[in-house]
Design a protein around this motif. Structure first.
Motif, PDB file in Angstrom:
ATOM      1  N   MET A 152       0.842  -1.194   0.000  1.00  0.00           N
ATOM      2  CA  MET A 152       0.000   0.000   0.000  1.00  0.00           C
ATOM      3  C   MET A 152       0.881   1.249   0.000  1.00  0.00           C
ATOM      4  SD  MET A 152      -3.342   0.673   2.369  1.00  0.00           S
ATOM      5  CE  MET A 152      -2.475   0.447   3.939  1.00  0.00           C
ATOM      6  N   MET A 153       0.850   1.998  -1.094  1.00  0.00           N
ATOM      7  CA  MET A 153       1.620   3.235  -1.200  1.00  0.00           C
ATOM      8  C   MET A 153       0.689   4.405  -0.887  1.00  0.00           C
ATOM      9  SD  MET A 153       3.921   4.716  -4.398  1.00  0.00           S
ATOM     10  CE  MET A 153       5.164   3.420  -4.256  1.00  0.00           C
ATOM     11  N   ILE A 154       0.990   5.115   0.202  1.00  0.00           N
ATOM     12  CA  ILE A 154       0.162   6.242   0.627  1.00  0.00           C
ATOM     13  C   ILE A 154       0.861   7.540   0.280  1.00  0.00           C
ATOM     14  CG2 ILE A 154      -1.062   7.329   2.547  1.00  0.00           C
ATOM     15  CD1 ILE A 154       0.191   3.894   3.156  1.00  0.00           C
ATOM     16  N   HIS A 155       0.147   8.448  -0.363  1.00  0.00           N
ATOM     17  CA  HIS A 155       0.673   9.751  -0.756  1.00  0.00           C
ATOM     18  C   HIS A 155       0.177  10.821   0.222  1.00  0.00           C
ATOM     19  CE1 HIS A 155       1.863   8.611  -5.041  1.00  0.00           C
ATOM     20  NE2 HIS A 155       1.317   7.524  -4.539  1.00  0.00           N
ATOM     21  N   TYR A 156       1.084  11.735   0.598  1.00  0.00           N
ATOM     22  CA  TYR A 156       0.775  12.797   1.562  1.00  0.00           C
ATOM     23  C   TYR A 156       1.121  14.162   0.957  1.00  0.00           C
ATOM     24  CZ  TYR A 156       0.939   8.898   4.916  1.00  0.00           C
ATOM     25  OH  TYR A 156       0.726   7.711   5.575  1.00  0.00           O
ATOM     26  N   ARG A 157       0.332  15.177   1.312  1.00  0.00           N
ATOM     27  CA  ARG A 157       0.609  16.541   0.856  1.00  0.00           C
ATOM     28  C   ARG A 157      -0.028  17.530   1.828  1.00  0.00           C
ATOM     29  NH1 ARG A 157      -3.799  16.708  -4.183  1.00  0.00           N
ATOM     30  NH2 ARG A 157      -5.631  16.892  -2.818  1.00  0.00           N
ATOM     31  N   ARG A 158       0.385  18.806   1.731  1.00  0.00           N
ATOM     32  CA  ARG A 158      -0.269  19.860   2.518  1.00  0.00           C
ATOM     33  C   ARG A 158      -1.558  20.302   1.825  1.00  0.00           C
ATOM     34  NH1 ARG A 158       5.027  21.294   2.925  1.00  0.00           N
ATOM     35  NH2 ARG A 158       4.844  22.721   1.168  1.00  0.00           N
ATOM     36  N   ASP A 159      -1.472  20.516   0.521  1.00  0.00           N
ATOM     37  CA  ASP A 159      -2.627  20.862  -0.306  1.00  0.00           C
ATOM     38  C   ASP A 159      -2.275  20.489  -1.742  1.00  0.00           C
ATOM     39  OD1 ASP A 159      -1.100  23.038  -1.528  1.00  0.00           O
ATOM     40  OD2 ASP A 159      -1.486  24.166   0.318  1.00  0.00           O
ATOM     41  N   LYS A 160      -3.167  20.735  -2.694  1.00  0.00           N
ATOM     42  CA  LYS A 160      -2.931  20.284  -4.060  1.00  0.00           C
ATOM     43  C   LYS A 160      -1.836  21.070  -4.772  1.00  0.00           C
ATOM     44  CE  LYS A 160      -6.622  22.930  -6.341  1.00  0.00           C
ATOM     45  NZ  LYS A 160      -7.829  22.786  -7.192  1.00  0.00           N
ATOM     46  N   ASN A 161      -1.362  22.150  -4.148  1.00  0.00           N
ATOM     47  CA  ASN A 161      -0.250  22.913  -4.728  1.00  0.00           C
ATOM     48  C   ASN A 161       1.096  22.544  -4.115  1.00  0.00           C
ATOM     49  OD1 ASN A 161      -1.922  24.507  -6.494  1.00  0.00           O
ATOM     50  ND2 ASN A 161      -2.599  25.660  -4.676  1.00  0.00           N
TER      51      ASN A 161
END
Length: 419
Positions: free
Chosen positions: A355-364
């Motif tokens: 399971m590869m989980i992607h993380y970000r603050r926002d779409k930018n």
């Protein structure tokens, strides 16, 4: 009212996540750096508990014992095993390849764990795409997950599909690599390994009262292997609660069966240098797909789950190709696999997953992170990270795409030489 209930559910999940301090295999999950939030889960799941695909796997051993019983060739234990095999045949009849009740329970539990682990991803707009290969138990797995997901998501945002069109990125095939799998050297080494890790004499003596009958009528190593396979399968069925075949085997015999199976799976799906070390590349298309999907949803306004369900071989090859933990080991020494940590039952157990989980603050966010959860634990990738077990998406992409490009170039160069 529906939206209010959904909001209350999200709040409850968030509170529960804090209260239980979501853990992975008993260890506290490593906090995400920089306040980033999960927004995409790219998941490949291994077949869960199911009945064997070929009815002969059940009927074959039963027929051997039934024939011997008619001729008075079974010991007391042999007659007991005949009874157990009869029960197992009745249990499995008409259910070839069907997911077991225990398998369904495992699927529901996995969805509940996702809910607990990623509460912020459960929004009214979250999209869930569930796909499976065209195998009965995998289709049933996908459906079970879809039903459980519908308890937490809007049902019109959940897609469940099984189609032969999914084959290239759920169970890729490559006739050239398959042809390389069993070359003469590999066959010779594996046959030698098998001989050194065989021995069905004791088992035949405790099951049959006439060893001349065994020699004349029974392929002892094959029967021992069949009984071993059934002993493992029983644990995945309802019968496993009341019956076992494990008592047939002594510890060293069970270990030899495990070693033979593990060595064969390493030859077929690992970086075994006997046959060139390229077998994991059969599943390069799923890895291409993971890289492509990771980029394509980067600017999405809503969370996404891609949940794919396939077989053990695909999981073994993908883990080896991605070099998760110790899965990338390359050797010609089949005796060294246990010491090197390449163990098929650990890499692709029933219900296992990558399971590869992607993380970000926002779409930018221009520096998203990923983490791979491999069979419930935070996996180590084959390159360094300043925030492991999290890795910068751009580094992940660069490493795997370069690896795939190198392979494709080398393959093309070989083709050019033969022209």
């Amino acid at each position: 009212m529906k939206s209010d209930n959904h909001l209350r559910m999200r709040c409850l999940l968030a509170v529960l996540a804090v209260l239980v301090s979501v853990t992975i295999q008993g260890q506290r999950e490593t906090p995400v750096p920089g306040g980033k939030q999960p927004f995409y889960v790219n998941h490949y799941g291994c077949a869960t508990g199911h009945y064997l695909l070929n009815p002969k796997d059940y009927e074959g051993p039963y027929t051997i014992f039934a024939k011997a019983d008619k001729q008075g060739k079974l010991t007391k234990l042999g007659r007991d095993i005949l009874h157990r095999l009869d029960l197992l045949c009745q249990e499995a009849k008409g259910r070839e390849g069907e997911m077991t009740a225990e398998g369904g329970k495992m699927m529901r539990t996995q969805v509940q764990q996702l809910v607990m682990q990623f509460p912020t991803m459960f929004t009214p707009d979250t999209y869930v795409d569930i796909r499976s290969v065209m195998q009965n138990h995998c289709i049933q797995m996908a459906n079970e997950v879809g039903v459980e997901m519908a308890r937490h998501f809007r049902s019109d945002r959940i897609s469940v599909k099984a189609s032969h069109k999914n084959q290239p990125w759920l169970n890729a095939q490559d006739k050239d690599l398959l042809a390389e799998r069993e070359d003469s050297l590999t066959k010779e080494r594996y046959n030698r390994f098998t001989i050194l890790n065989s021995g069905a004499g004791r088992l035949m003596r405790v099951l049959f009262n006439d060893q001349n009958y065994v020699i004349a009528n029974i392929d002892a190593p094959a029967l021992s292997q069949q009984l071993y396979i059934l002993s493992q399968n029983i644990h995945q069925t309802e019968l496993g609660k009341t019956m076992t075949l494990d008592d047939l085997f002594e510890a060293d015999e069970m270990q030899r069966h495990l070693r033979r199976q593990n060595a064969w799976n390493y030859i077929c799906y690992g970086n075994c240098t006997l046959n060139g070390g390229h077998q994991p590349y059969i599943q390069r298309e799923p890895l291409w797909n993971m890289m492509h999907m990771g980029d394509s949803i980067m600017k999405n306004d809503y969370p996404v789950f891609n949940l794919r369900y396939t077989n053990q071989g695909v999981m073994l090859a993908m883990a080896s190709l991605m070099e998760l933990d110790n899965c990338g080991v390359a050797t010609a020494n089949l005796d060294s696999l246990e010491a090197l940590g390449w163990l098929d039952n650990n890499i692709a157990p029933p219900g296992g997953s990558i399971m590869m989980i992607h993380y970000r603050r926002d779409k930018n966010d221009d520096d998203p992170l990923i983490k791979v959860i491999f069979n419930g634990h935070e996996a180590r990738l084959p390159f360094k990270s300043d925030c492991a077990p999290y890795y910068h998406w751009n580094d992940v992409k660069r490493y795997y795409l370069r690896k795939l490009y190198r392979y494709e170039k080398a393959r093309q160069d070989e083709l050019d030489k033969t022209r």
